[in-house]
Write an enzyme that holds these catalytic residues in place. Structure first.
Site, PDB file in Angstrom:
ATOM      1  N   SER A  50      23.926 -70.898 -10.426  1.00  0.00           N
ATOM      2  CA  SER A  50      24.151 -71.002  -8.794  1.00  0.00           C
ATOM      3  C   SER A  50      23.703 -72.392  -8.453  1.00  0.00           C
ATOM      4  CB  SER A  50      22.900 -69.932  -8.334  1.00  0.00           C
ATOM      5  OG  SER A  50      21.619 -70.438  -8.195  1.00  0.00           O
ATOM      6  N   ASP A  82      28.404 -69.882  -9.720  1.00  0.00           N
ATOM      7  CA  ASP A  82      28.236 -68.655  -9.141  1.00  0.00           C
ATOM      8  C   ASP A  82      27.930 -69.059  -7.716  1.00  0.00           C
ATOM      9  OD1 ASP A  82      27.590 -65.842  -8.657  1.00  0.00           O
ATOM     10  OD2 ASP A  82      25.650 -66.134  -8.995  1.00  0.00           O
ATOM     11  N   GLY A 181      19.593 -58.904  -5.314  1.00  0.00           N
ATOM     12  CA  GLY A 181      18.185 -58.663  -5.167  1.00  0.00           C
ATOM     13  C   GLY A 181      17.981 -57.382  -5.645  1.00  0.00           C
ATOM     14  N   GLY A 212      26.172 -58.178  -7.275  1.00  0.00           N
ATOM     15  CA  GLY A 212      24.802 -57.665  -6.958  1.00  0.00           C
ATOM     16  C   GLY A 212      24.844 -56.234  -7.851  1.00  0.00           C
ATOM     17  N   ALA A 213      24.850 -56.584  -8.991  1.00  0.00           N
ATOM     18  CA  ALA A 213      25.039 -55.155  -9.911  1.00  0.00           C
ATOM     19  C   ALA A 213      23.856 -55.106 -10.980  1.00  0.00           C
ATOM     20  CB  ALA A 213      26.545 -55.566 -10.819  1.00  0.00           C
ATOM     21  N   ILE A 255      25.062 -60.004 -13.053  1.00  0.00           N
ATOM     22  CA  ILE A 255      23.518 -59.617 -13.278  1.00  0.00           C
ATOM     23  C   ILE A 255      22.535 -60.741 -13.349  1.00  0.00           C
ATOM     24  CG2 ILE A 255      22.156 -58.422 -15.011  1.00  0.00           C
ATOM     25  CD1 ILE A 255      24.566 -56.794 -15.948  1.00  0.00           C
ATOM     26  N   ASP A 256      21.651 -60.765 -12.223  1.00  0.00           N
ATOM     27  CA  ASP A 256      20.618 -61.830 -12.258  1.00  0.00           C
ATOM     28  C   ASP A 256      19.231 -61.243 -12.028  1.00  0.00           C
ATOM     29  OD1 ASP A 256      19.101 -64.086 -11.799  1.00  0.00           O
ATOM     30  OD2 ASP A 256      19.951 -64.694 -10.110  1.00  0.00           O
TER      31      ASP A 256
HETATM   32  P1  13P Z   1      21.910 -59.144  -8.737  1.00  0.00           P
HETATM   33  O1  13P Z   1      20.949 -59.332  -7.699  1.00  0.00           O
HETATM   34  O2  13P Z   1      22.226 -57.571  -8.522  1.00  0.00           O
HETATM   35  O3  13P Z   1      21.422 -59.175 -10.116  1.00  0.00           O
HETATM   36  O4  13P Z   1      23.444 -59.920  -8.378  1.00  0.00           O
HETATM   37  C1  13P Z   1      23.490 -61.120  -9.055  1.00  0.00           C
HETATM   38  C2  13P Z   1      24.822 -61.647  -8.512  1.00  0.00           C
HETATM   39  O5  13P Z   1      25.605 -60.883  -7.925  1.00  0.00           O
HETATM   40  C3  13P Z   1      24.867 -63.139  -8.847  1.00  0.00           C
HETATM   41  O6  13P Z   1      26.048 -63.658  -8.210  1.00  0.00           O
HETATM   42  O1  G3H Z   2      23.976 -64.236  -6.053  1.00  0.00           O
HETATM   43  C1  G3H Z   2      22.723 -64.689  -6.337  1.00  0.00           C
HETATM   44  C2  G3H Z   2      22.200 -65.081  -7.661  1.00  0.00           C
HETATM   45  O2  G3H Z   2      21.352 -64.091  -7.938  1.00  0.00           O
HETATM   46  C3  G3H Z   2      21.707 -66.287  -7.591  1.00  0.00           C
HETATM   47  O3  G3H Z   2      20.348 -66.526  -7.060  1.00  0.00           O
HETATM   48  O4  G3H Z   2      20.675 -68.672  -5.788  1.00  0.00           O
HETATM   49  O5  G3H Z   2      18.330 -67.683  -6.236  1.00  0.00           O
HETATM   50  O6  G3H Z   2      19.603 -68.879  -7.720  1.00  0.00           O
HETATM   51  P1  G3H Z   2      19.879 -67.853  -6.535  1.00  0.00           P
HETATM   52 ZN    ZN Z   3      26.589 -62.688  -5.982  1.00  0.00          ZN
END
Ligand code: 13P
Ligand code: G3H
Ligand code: ZN
Length: 309
Positions: A50, A82, A181, A212-213, A255-256
């Site tokens: 990101s 991202d 989130g 958001g998965a 997935i984050d």
């Molecule tokens: P999560 O917050 O569900 O992991 O989503 C991550 C995401 O969409 C990053 O672009």
């Molecule tokens: O979609 C968002 C990702 O989880 C990245 O989050 O901008 O806090 O790095 P961030």
């Molecule tokens: Zn995202």
């Protein structure tokens, strides 16, 4: 093996009814945990960065970490921006060696989103880089932008053909009820598979992306709550819904939060159980191992991309 784009990965994933995991990275332990799991499971991989992560770790350090992962794993790895929000940011990542960028114009009026996305596509394609666009808005928090749940708008299937045709985009993120989130649903989780189906009909064979998965795995939320944290009401996307999406047109699953939760829960537990330890390797080692196990489970049981490298 050099970095690859996602073109071949997506074509094979669409055909095979599975999805590629796109995992957010911002430090060495996260890169290592993810790529060690992918290496052992022989899975193609998207590592994504990101704007915030790039600012935190710096472009150069992230490139070198990913370079090390390529050398260590010999896997097909795609390096993706991202939620790029400007042409300039996308250009900087393209010029700096990324093989894929997302231009997220989902907050813009439709025609402006088309214009911005097309501009990025024209530049990216001239440099051998692929582009992900977005239509529809997710609820939740994206980097600095707080999109309130009321503002969230599902993707309109009647817009997708025009968007893809006019922009030349290579994949499309859509909003079907997920959010970023750890707090995704207030009540029972519900995704609009009817919208995904409509989009798939309008764009046969075209790769769709699900943001958001994260599943917000209860084991890690419980661990955080047990060891001094507080996350009441945390809830993610059930894994069976992700499997269903992967069997349809969804080729990339982002997935984050799950990585963050696994890392934070493990570190909290470690410190609670070892209050006198202060060597970062002592708690970052188990955190890296937790990420590896989490990713391995995703690759095998959620994405179905193990053995596909
Ligand atoms: P999560 O917050 O569900 O992991 O989503 C991550 C995401 O969409 C990053 O672009
Ligand atoms: O979609 C968002 C990702 O989880 C990245 O989050 O901008 O806090 O790095 P961030
Ligand atoms: Zn995202």
């Amino acid at each position: 093996m050099p970095l690859v784009t996602s073109t071949d990965m997506f074509a094979r994933a669409y055909e095979g009814g599975y999805a590629i995991g796109a995992f957010n990275v911002n430090n060495m332990e996260i890169v290592q945990g993810i790529t060690e799991a992918a290496k052992e499971e022989k899975a193609p991989l998207i590592l994504q960065v990101s704007a915030g992560a790039r600012k935190y770790a710096s472009h150069t350090y992230l490139m070198k970490l990913v370079e090390a992962a390529l050398e260590d794993t010999n896997l097909p790895i795609c390096l993706h921006l991202d939620h790029g929000d400007t042409f300039e940011l996308c250009k900087s990542c393209i010029d700096g060696g990324f093989t894929s960028v997302m231009i997220d114009g989902s907050h813009l009026p439709f025609q402006e989103n088309i214009q911005l996305t097309k501009r990025v596509c024209d530049y990216a394609h001239a440099h051998g880089v692929v582009v992900e666009g977005e239509l529809g808005r997710l609820a939740g928090i994206e980097d600095a932008v707080n999109v309130s749940e009321e503002d969230a708008a599902f993707t309109k299937p009647e817009e997708v053909e025009e968007f893809v045709q006019k922009t030349g985009v290579d994949s499309l993120a859509i909003a079907i009820g997920t959010s970023h989130g750890a707090f995704k649903f207030k009540g029972k989780p519900r995704l609009r598979f009817d919208i995904l189906e409509e989009v798939q009909k309008k764009l046969p064979g075209f790769p769709i992306v699900l943001h958001g998965a994260s599943s917000v795995i209860p084991e890690y939320v419980d661990m955080i709550n047990k060891f001094g944290g507080s996350m009441p009401g945390a809830q993610g996307v059930p894994e069976e819904m992700l499997r269903k999406a992967a069997s349809m047109a969804v080729c990339k699953i982002n997935i984050d939060s799950d990585l963050r939760l696994a890392m934070t829960a493990t570190i909290r537990k470690y410190h609670a159980e070892n209050p006198s330890h202060f060597d970062p390797r002592q708690y970052l080692g188990p955190a890296r191992a937790a990420i590896k196990e989490l990713v391995r489970n995703k690759l095998i049981h959620v994405l179905g991309c193990n053995g596909k490298a």
